[in-house]
Design a protein around this motif. Structure first.
Motif, mmCIF file in Angstrom:
data_model
loop_
_atom_site.group_PDB
_atom_site.id
_atom_site.type_symbol
_atom_site.label_atom_id
_atom_site.label_comp_id
_atom_site.label_asym_id
_atom_site.label_seq_id
_atom_site.Cartn_x
_atom_site.Cartn_y
_atom_site.Cartn_z
ATOM 1 N N GLY A 124 -6.409 -4.042 -0.079
ATOM 2 C CA GLY A 124 -5.822 -5.356 -0.312
ATOM 3 C C GLY A 124 -5.600 -6.112 0.979
ATOM 4 O O GLY A 124 -5.977 -5.663 2.069
ATOM 5 N N GLN A 125 -4.948 -7.253 0.862
ATOM 6 C CA GLN A 125 -4.613 -8.084 2.012
ATOM 7 C C GLN A 125 -3.124 -7.950 2.317
ATOM 8 O O GLN A 125 -2.288 -8.017 1.410
ATOM 9 N N TYR A 126 -2.824 -7.796 3.614
ATOM 10 C CA TYR A 126 -1.449 -7.594 4.057
ATOM 11 C C TYR A 126 -1.156 -8.555 5.206
ATOM 12 O O TYR A 126 -2.013 -8.817 6.047
ATOM 13 N N LYS A 127 0.085 -9.054 5.232
ATOM 14 C CA LYS A 127 0.482 -9.981 6.283
ATOM 15 C C LYS A 127 1.828 -9.555 6.845
ATOM 16 O O LYS A 127 2.786 -9.343 6.111
ATOM 17 N N LEU A 128 1.878 -9.453 8.173
ATOM 18 C CA LEU A 128 3.106 -9.093 8.869
ATOM 19 C C LEU A 128 4.020 -10.311 8.935
ATOM 20 O O LEU A 128 3.589 -11.404 9.282
ATOM 21 N N MET A 129 5.317 -10.118 8.644
ATOM 22 C CA MET A 129 6.264 -11.226 8.621
ATOM 23 C C MET A 129 7.323 -11.103 9.709
ATOM 24 O O MET A 129 8.377 -11.744 9.642
ATOM 25 N N GLY A 130 7.047 -10.309 10.729
ATOM 26 C CA GLY A 130 7.955 -10.168 11.851
ATOM 27 C C GLY A 130 7.399 -9.175 12.847
ATOM 28 O O GLY A 130 6.443 -8.443 12.559
ATOM 29 N N ALA A 131 7.975 -9.141 14.044
ATOM 30 C CA ALA A 131 7.532 -8.194 15.068
ATOM 31 C C ALA A 131 7.910 -6.770 14.671
ATOM 32 O O ALA A 131 8.944 -6.533 14.041
ATOM 33 N N VAL A 132 7.068 -5.830 15.055
ATOM 34 C CA VAL A 132 7.318 -4.403 14.813
ATOM 35 C C VAL A 132 7.734 -3.772 16.124
ATOM 36 O O VAL A 132 6.948 -3.709 17.078
ATOM 37 N N ARG A 133 8.961 -3.321 16.201
ATOM 38 C CA ARG A 133 9.469 -2.593 17.385
ATOM 39 C C ARG A 133 9.799 -1.185 16.936
ATOM 40 O O ARG A 133 10.694 -0.977 16.135
ATOM 41 N N PHE A 134 9.053 -0.227 17.465
ATOM 42 C CA PHE A 134 9.218 1.138 16.985
ATOM 43 C C PHE A 134 9.340 2.083 18.166
ATOM 44 O O PHE A 134 8.915 1.792 19.283
ATOM 45 N N PRO B 6 -0.066 -10.568 -8.082
ATOM 46 C CA PRO B 6 0.041 -11.521 -6.977
ATOM 47 C C PRO B 6 -1.326 -12.070 -6.590
ATOM 48 O O PRO B 6 -2.325 -11.359 -6.630
ATOM 49 N N THR B 7 -1.356 -13.338 -6.227
ATOM 50 C CA THR B 7 -2.607 -13.956 -5.808
ATOM 51 C C THR B 7 -2.721 -14.038 -4.291
ATOM 52 O O THR B 7 -3.787 -14.322 -3.769
ATOM 53 N N GLY B 8 -1.650 -13.836 -3.550
ATOM 54 C CA GLY B 8 -1.647 -13.891 -2.103
ATOM 55 C C GLY B 8 -1.554 -12.514 -1.490
ATOM 56 O O GLY B 8 -1.593 -11.494 -2.182
ATOM 57 N N PRO B 9 -1.421 -12.454 -0.151
ATOM 58 C CA PRO B 9 -1.339 -11.154 0.521
ATOM 59 C C PRO B 9 -0.008 -10.463 0.272
ATOM 60 O O PRO B 9 0.997 -11.093 -0.062
ATOM 61 N N ASN B 10 -0.012 -9.145 0.444
ATOM 62 C CA ASN B 10 1.221 -8.370 0.418
ATOM 63 C C ASN B 10 1.964 -8.606 1.726
ATOM 64 O O ASN B 10 1.393 -8.450 2.808
ATOM 65 N N LEU B 11 3.221 -8.971 1.670
ATOM 66 C CA LEU B 11 4.008 -9.307 2.849
ATOM 67 C C LEU B 11 4.765 -8.085 3.343
ATOM 68 O O LEU B 11 5.379 -7.355 2.552
ATOM 69 N N ILE B 12 4.721 -7.861 4.657
ATOM 70 C CA ILE B 12 5.424 -6.735 5.276
ATOM 71 C C ILE B 12 6.549 -7.288 6.137
ATOM 72 O O ILE B 12 6.315 -8.054 7.070
ATOM 73 N N GLU C 285 -13.252 2.679 5.629
ATOM 74 C CA GLU C 285 -14.271 1.678 5.925
ATOM 75 C C GLU C 285 -13.727 0.276 5.669
ATOM 76 O O GLU C 285 -12.785 0.083 4.915
ATOM 77 N N ARG C 286 -14.360 -0.678 6.350
ATOM 78 C CA ARG C 286 -14.126 -2.105 6.068
ATOM 79 C C ARG C 286 -12.651 -2.485 6.205
ATOM 80 O O ARG C 286 -12.021 -2.962 5.258
ATOM 81 N N VAL C 287 -12.136 -2.296 7.395
ATOM 82 C CA VAL C 287 -10.767 -2.698 7.713
ATOM 83 C C VAL C 287 -10.822 -3.833 8.726
ATOM 84 O O VAL C 287 -11.552 -3.751 9.723
ATOM 85 N N VAL C 288 -10.042 -4.886 8.486
ATOM 86 C CA VAL C 288 -9.961 -6.040 9.376
ATOM 87 C C VAL C 288 -8.538 -6.151 9.907
ATOM 88 O O VAL C 288 -7.572 -6.135 9.134
ATOM 89 N N ASP D 293 -11.162 -1.163 2.723
ATOM 90 C CA ASP D 293 -11.072 -2.536 2.208
ATOM 91 C C ASP D 293 -9.669 -3.108 2.372
ATOM 92 O O ASP D 293 -9.061 -3.617 1.423
ATOM 93 N N VAL D 294 -9.183 -3.029 3.589
ATOM 94 C CA VAL D 294 -7.854 -3.556 3.931
ATOM 95 C C VAL D 294 -8.011 -4.648 4.979
ATOM 96 O O VAL D 294 -8.759 -4.497 5.947
ATOM 97 N N THR D 295 -7.304 -5.762 4.791
ATOM 98 C CA THR D 295 -7.192 -6.802 5.806
ATOM 99 C C THR D 295 -5.732 -6.904 6.214
ATOM 100 O O THR D 295 -4.862 -7.157 5.374
ATOM 101 N N LEU D 296 -5.454 -6.699 7.495
ATOM 102 C CA LEU D 296 -4.094 -6.782 8.021
ATOM 103 C C LEU D 296 -4.008 -7.970 8.962
ATOM 104 O O LEU D 296 -4.612 -7.966 10.038
ATOM 105 N N ASP D 297 -3.260 -8.976 8.565
ATOM 106 C CA ASP D 297 -3.030 -10.168 9.378
ATOM 107 C C ASP D 297 -1.699 -9.990 10.097
ATOM 108 O O ASP D 297 -0.637 -9.978 9.467
ATOM 109 N N LEU D 298 -1.766 -9.854 11.427
ATOM 110 C CA LEU D 298 -0.528 -9.703 12.200
ATOM 111 C C LEU D 298 0.248 -11.008 12.272
ATOM 112 O O LEU D 298 1.403 -11.010 12.717
ATOM 113 N N ASN D 299 -0.372 -12.092 11.884
ATOM 114 C CA ASN D 299 0.342 -13.361 11.670
ATOM 115 C C ASN D 299 1.042 -13.852 12.945
ATOM 116 O O ASN D 299 2.104 -14.478 12.886
#
Length: 300
Positions: A66-76, A44-50, A121-124, A91-97
């Motif tokens: 890797g790069q990760y992107k949230l695709m909905g609200a998390v209710r837990f 994959p060339t884009g982020p991993n979708l959650i 280390e190096r988490v965004v 080395d993780v980037t998490l985009d809550l989107n």
């Protein structure tokens, strides 16, 4: 010598035939790829979708860089001390989107957490909201370093909104009704905290230790604005610059145990106890070299 028109046509036909024989030799098999590409998975060339709505259990664990992107609200509805998302990799980037992480039950789960041992280390983490949790983003200061949190809103966080170790960056975030038991932002050494708005931090807004830069923040309606850690030791060299602090009990507090700070161009108003306490006295003078240097600050 006379050449007939018939001879010319014959000679032309011979030349064309020779060119036709040379063309296959000029086009070798290596000049073109196979018609059918080889089998296998295309990376994959884009982020991993959650997709949280497809998950039955929590936490969501990220254990691969890797790069990760949230695709909905998390209710837990997590247990106390657990997190809805656990990041166990560097080395993780998490985009809550633009989505929110929400503690939906009555227990005290955390928003995003990190392991209690090892090294991460190096988490965004960026672009979303965390609310109604015990801790917002929690990492052990001896485990988590170089954390970046940007453009995230924290609302109704019971304990600390962000805890991290060295070299953290917190920028362009909002904090409302947080920190009943700890400061809203707790970092250790060489951190940068900038352009944040912190309102109703019940215990305190920002806690730093050594070599940190705290600038261009707005803090109001809170107990304590900006403070130095008790275990910072001598020569902490924090820089507290261009902050606006209003309606607090104590504005900027480094005290006698944290000498040699640069406290410059801050505005502190309506502090019921101390506006700037950078040494043993409430308002030390810049000429006192053993204490912090509060320069060009406005106190009312």
């Amino acid at each position: 010598m006379h050449t007939s028109r018939h001879d010319t046509r014959v000679s032309s036909a011979v030349v064309l035939a020779m060119i036709a024989m040379l063309i296959p030799a000029l086009i070798t098999p290596s000049s073109a790829g196979p018609i059918d590409p080889p089998g296998g998975t295309i990376a994959p060339t884009g982020p991993n979708l959650i997709f949280p709505e497809n998950l039955d259990t929590f936490p969501i664990t990220i254990d691969t860089p890797g790069q990760y992107k949230l695709m909905g609200a998390v209710r837990f509805n997590g247990l106390a001390g657990s997190g809805s998302i656990v990041i166990d990799a560097s080395d993780v980037t998490l985009d809550l989107n633009g989505f929110a992480i929400i503690q939906a039950g009555v227990t005290l789960g955390n928003g995003i957490s990190f392991p209690a041992s090892g090294s991460v280390e190096r988490v965004v983490i960026r672009n979303g909201e965390i609310r109604d949790c015990n801790f917002g983003v929690i990492g052990d200061e001896d485990v988590l370093s170089q954390l970046v949190v940007e453009n995230v809103g924290f609302h109704r966080i019971r304990a600390a909104a962000i805890t991290a170790g060295d070299d953290a960056i917190v920028r362009d975030c909002e904090f409302y009704d947080t920190a009943s038991f700890f400061s809203a932002i707790r970092v250790r050494d060489h951190a940068i905290i900038e352009r944040c708005t912190i309102v109703d931090a019940n215990q305190g807004a920002i806690l730093v230790r050594r070599g940190c830069v705290v600038r261009d923040n707005v803090i109001r309606d809170s107990n304590l604005g900006i403070e130095g850690s008790d275990n910072a030791g001598a020569n902490a060299y924090n820089r507290i610059l261009d902050n606006t602090i209003n309606n607090v009990v104590r504005g900027i507090d480094f005290g006698a145990d944290n000498p040699l700070q640069l406290i410059y161009n801050n505005v502190v108003t309506d502090a019921s106890n101390d506006a700037i306490d950078a040494a043993s006295s409430d308002q030390p003078q810049a000429s006192d070299s053993t204490n912090a240097l509060p320069l060009s600050n406005f106190v009312e």
